[in-house]
Design a protein around this motif. Sequence first.
Motif, PDB file in Angstrom:
ATOM      1  N   ASN A 275      25.666  61.179 -24.437  1.00  0.00           N
ATOM      2  CA  ASN A 275      24.789  61.407 -25.578  1.00  0.00           C
ATOM      3  C   ASN A 275      24.532  60.047 -26.225  1.00  0.00           C
ATOM      4  O   ASN A 275      25.467  59.280 -26.476  1.00  0.00           O
ATOM      5  N   GLU A 276      23.274  59.734 -26.481  1.00  0.00           N
ATOM      6  CA  GLU A 276      22.915  58.376 -26.850  1.00  0.00           C
ATOM      7  C   GLU A 276      23.472  57.953 -28.207  1.00  0.00           C
ATOM      8  O   GLU A 276      23.613  56.757 -28.474  1.00  0.00           O
ATOM      9  N   LYS A 277      23.808  58.900 -29.047  1.00  0.00           N
ATOM     10  CA  LYS A 277      24.470  58.583 -30.313  1.00  0.00           C
ATOM     11  C   LYS A 277      25.997  58.565 -30.141  1.00  0.00           C
ATOM     12  O   LYS A 277      26.674  57.607 -30.511  1.00  0.00           O
ATOM     13  N   LEU A 278      26.532  59.639 -29.547  1.00  0.00           N
ATOM     14  CA  LEU A 278      27.987  59.781 -29.457  1.00  0.00           C
ATOM     15  C   LEU A 278      28.621  58.796 -28.489  1.00  0.00           C
ATOM     16  O   LEU A 278      29.827  58.515 -28.590  1.00  0.00           O
TER      17      LEU A 278
ATOM     18  N   LEU B   5      22.359  52.522 -13.906  1.00  0.00           N
ATOM     19  CA  LEU B   5      21.720  51.293 -13.444  1.00  0.00           C
ATOM     20  C   LEU B   5      20.982  50.591 -14.574  1.00  0.00           C
ATOM     21  O   LEU B   5      20.935  49.363 -14.628  1.00  0.00           O
ATOM     22  N   LEU B   6      20.403  51.366 -15.488  1.00  0.00           N
ATOM     23  CA  LEU B   6      19.613  50.814 -16.598  1.00  0.00           C
ATOM     24  C   LEU B   6      20.068  51.435 -17.900  1.00  0.00           C
ATOM     25  O   LEU B   6      20.095  52.667 -18.038  1.00  0.00           O
ATOM     26  N   VAL B   7      20.415  50.588 -18.854  1.00  0.00           N
ATOM     27  CA  VAL B   7      20.887  51.035 -20.168  1.00  0.00           C
ATOM     28  C   VAL B   7      20.224  50.179 -21.235  1.00  0.00           C
ATOM     29  O   VAL B   7      20.033  48.964 -21.050  1.00  0.00           O
ATOM     30  N   GLY B   8      19.875  50.795 -22.345  1.00  0.00           N
ATOM     31  CA  GLY B   8      19.380  50.065 -23.500  1.00  0.00           C
ATOM     32  C   GLY B   8      20.367  50.187 -24.645  1.00  0.00           C
ATOM     33  O   GLY B   8      20.536  51.272 -25.201  1.00  0.00           O
ATOM     34  N   LEU B   9      21.054  49.097 -24.966  1.00  0.00           N
ATOM     35  CA  LEU B   9      21.973  49.097 -26.095  1.00  0.00           C
ATOM     36  C   LEU B   9      21.190  48.785 -27.363  1.00  0.00           C
ATOM     37  O   LEU B   9      20.358  47.882 -27.381  1.00  0.00           O
ATOM     38  N   ASP B  10      21.472  49.528 -28.430  1.00  0.00           N
ATOM     39  CA  ASP B  10      20.904  49.206 -29.734  1.00  0.00           C
ATOM     40  C   ASP B  10      21.983  48.531 -30.562  1.00  0.00           C
ATOM     41  O   ASP B  10      23.101  49.061 -30.712  1.00  0.00           O
ATOM     42  N   VAL B  11      21.653  47.359 -31.091  1.00  0.00           N
ATOM     43  CA  VAL B  11      22.605  46.550 -31.848  1.00  0.00           C
ATOM     44  C   VAL B  11      21.954  46.136 -33.156  1.00  0.00           C
ATOM     45  O   VAL B  11      20.843  45.586 -33.168  1.00  0.00           O
TER      46      VAL B  11
ATOM     47  N   ILE C 152      19.824  45.329 -40.687  1.00  0.00           N
ATOM     48  CA  ILE C 152      18.653  46.018 -40.137  1.00  0.00           C
ATOM     49  C   ILE C 152      17.377  45.285 -40.536  1.00  0.00           C
ATOM     50  O   ILE C 152      16.369  45.336 -39.814  1.00  0.00           O
ATOM     51  N   THR C 153      17.385  44.585 -41.660  1.00  0.00           N
ATOM     52  CA  THR C 153      16.192  43.849 -42.079  1.00  0.00           C
ATOM     53  C   THR C 153      15.831  42.748 -41.083  1.00  0.00           C
ATOM     54  O   THR C 153      14.677  42.301 -41.033  1.00  0.00           O
ATOM     55  N   GLU C 154      16.809  42.310 -40.279  1.00  0.00           N
ATOM     56  CA  GLU C 154      16.568  41.291 -39.255  1.00  0.00           C
ATOM     57  C   GLU C 154      16.228  41.926 -37.908  1.00  0.00           C
ATOM     58  O   GLU C 154      15.952  41.213 -36.936  1.00  0.00           O
ATOM     59  N   GLY C 155      16.284  43.259 -37.860  1.00  0.00           N
ATOM     60  CA  GLY C 155      15.875  43.939 -36.646  1.00  0.00           C
ATOM     61  C   GLY C 155      16.949  44.799 -36.022  1.00  0.00           C
ATOM     62  O   GLY C 155      18.140  44.490 -36.080  1.00  0.00           O
ATOM     63  N   ASP C 156      16.501  45.914 -35.455  1.00  0.00           N
ATOM     64  CA  ASP C 156      17.330  46.782 -34.622  1.00  0.00           C
ATOM     65  C   ASP C 156      17.100  46.302 -33.186  1.00  0.00           C
ATOM     66  O   ASP C 156      16.035  46.523 -32.609  1.00  0.00           O
ATOM     67  N   LYS C 157      18.081  45.607 -32.619  1.00  0.00           N
ATOM     68  CA  LYS C 157      17.881  44.906 -31.349  1.00  0.00           C
ATOM     69  C   LYS C 157      18.090  45.843 -30.164  1.00  0.00           C
ATOM     70  O   LYS C 157      19.091  46.541 -30.088  1.00  0.00           O
ATOM     71  N   ARG C 158      17.146  45.826 -29.230  1.00  0.00           N
ATOM     72  CA  ARG C 158      17.288  46.535 -27.970  1.00  0.00           C
ATOM     73  C   ARG C 158      17.726  45.516 -26.909  1.00  0.00           C
ATOM     74  O   ARG C 158      16.979  44.623 -26.545  1.00  0.00           O
ATOM     75  N   VAL C 159      18.955  45.681 -26.450  1.00  0.00           N
ATOM     76  CA  VAL C 159      19.532  44.817 -25.426  1.00  0.00           C
ATOM     77  C   VAL C 159      19.545  45.604 -24.119  1.00  0.00           C
ATOM     78  O   VAL C 159      20.197  46.643 -24.023  1.00  0.00           O
ATOM     79  N   LEU C 160      18.824  45.125 -23.121  1.00  0.00           N
ATOM     80  CA  LEU C 160      18.735  45.823 -21.841  1.00  0.00           C
ATOM     81  C   LEU C 160      19.822  45.339 -20.892  1.00  0.00           C
ATOM     82  O   LEU C 160      20.038  44.134 -20.729  1.00  0.00           O
TER      83      LEU C 160
ATOM     84  N   ASN D 236      21.440  53.886 -25.018  1.00  0.00           N
ATOM     85  CA  ASN D 236      20.300  54.649 -24.516  1.00  0.00           C
ATOM     86  C   ASN D 236      20.298  54.661 -22.996  1.00  0.00           C
ATOM     87  O   ASN D 236      20.263  53.604 -22.358  1.00  0.00           O
ATOM     88  N   VAL D 237      20.315  55.872 -22.424  1.00  0.00           N
ATOM     89  CA  VAL D 237      20.417  56.013 -20.969  1.00  0.00           C
ATOM     90  C   VAL D 237      19.307  56.867 -20.373  1.00  0.00           C
ATOM     91  O   VAL D 237      19.111  56.861 -19.158  1.00  0.00           O
ATOM     92  N   THR D 238      18.576  57.630 -21.178  1.00  0.00           N
ATOM     93  CA  THR D 238      17.606  58.576 -20.612  1.00  0.00           C
ATOM     94  C   THR D 238      16.408  57.859 -20.014  1.00  0.00           C
ATOM     95  O   THR D 238      16.115  58.012 -18.832  1.00  0.00           O
ATOM     96  N   SER D 239      15.701  57.077 -20.803  1.00  0.00           N
ATOM     97  CA  SER D 239      14.569  56.310 -20.258  1.00  0.00           C
ATOM     98  C   SER D 239      14.374  55.060 -21.115  1.00  0.00           C
ATOM     99  O   SER D 239      13.398  54.947 -21.863  1.00  0.00           O
ATOM    100  N   PRO D 240      15.317  54.114 -21.020  1.00  0.00           N
ATOM    101  CA  PRO D 240      15.233  52.903 -21.858  1.00  0.00           C
ATOM    102  C   PRO D 240      13.906  52.172 -21.669  1.00  0.00           C
ATOM    103  O   PRO D 240      13.362  52.092 -20.567  1.00  0.00           O
TER     104      PRO D 240
END
Length: 316
Positions: free
Chosen positions: A122-125, A267-273, A203-211, A282-286
């Motif tokens: 689960n992308e949150k848990l 194989l493909l994951v999107g981490l939010d930092v 968060i004011t500096e950004g919600d970073k998507r790290v692939l 994020n694992v469903t469709s980063p």
Amino acid sequence: MRIAFLADPLDSFKIYKDSTYAMMREAARRGHEVWAFEQEAMRVQDGRVVAHAQALALHEGGDHWYRVLDRAELGLTQFDAVLMRKDPPFDQEYLYATHLLEHAERQGARVFNRPRALRDFNEKLAILRYPAFIAPTLVSCRPDDIRAFLAEHGDIVLKPLDGMGGSGIFRLRHDDPNLGVILETQTHFGRVTVMAQRYLPAITEGDKRVLLIAGRPVEWCLARIPKQGETRGNLAAGGTGVARPLSERDREIACALGPDLVAQGLLLVGLDVIGDCLTEVNVTSPTCFQEISAQSGIDVAALFIDALEENLTLKN
């Protein structure tokens, strides 16, 4: 190779930013066959998982970006790879699709990301697996628990466990006059579990998507900057995407999680930092391939197809 994409309707793609389109384009450029089918086109018949699929020829730009070369009912084992790129929501139909894809795996199909991992993460848990990297977090369906968490931290974010694109996220402070109704609505009067996290001013500096591709981080991330007066950085909520090199902390998180995520079949994951804290896995469709590529010069789709080809070669 023959590569199938389980995706949303092709005519719904916004090809100027769609990551699945970028994957398709790179696969076609290398001479691979590109096929596509929707979730509803998949079924089990005589024990085999089959799908009504379309072979595609891709054109650069324009509304008519693809042409159907062939239509056929094929077993998923007849593809060299099946890429699960159906966007959330992770509803019952999505869940059933992962079961069918897992059955296809048992028959020999190669599915990315692995269906079991899609169910387990689960992308949150999923962040709870990595407590060293997260902000103070509460998971509960009880409004009283959330009130106590808010009293402790003073400023929190409340999010549903099945949301995407920033939908349903609230920032709450102790003096919020709507606190009661928000908690009632979000928890359905104590019947639906939600996540609360301490608000992160970064968060004011950004919600970073790290692939992460095959456990290795792409060297640039996409910082999604909230619009004026907004807490959420999600692009779907009006955020602006700015590509940046990874920070030392971004790389630390990515390298720590990478081996475990690969071992799970991701194989493909999107981490939010946000700041120094991991907030989602994020694992469903980063996404964010094209935004990062356009601003950094890194060909993210090429890195992904490289990893896919390497994975398939190693398994053969």
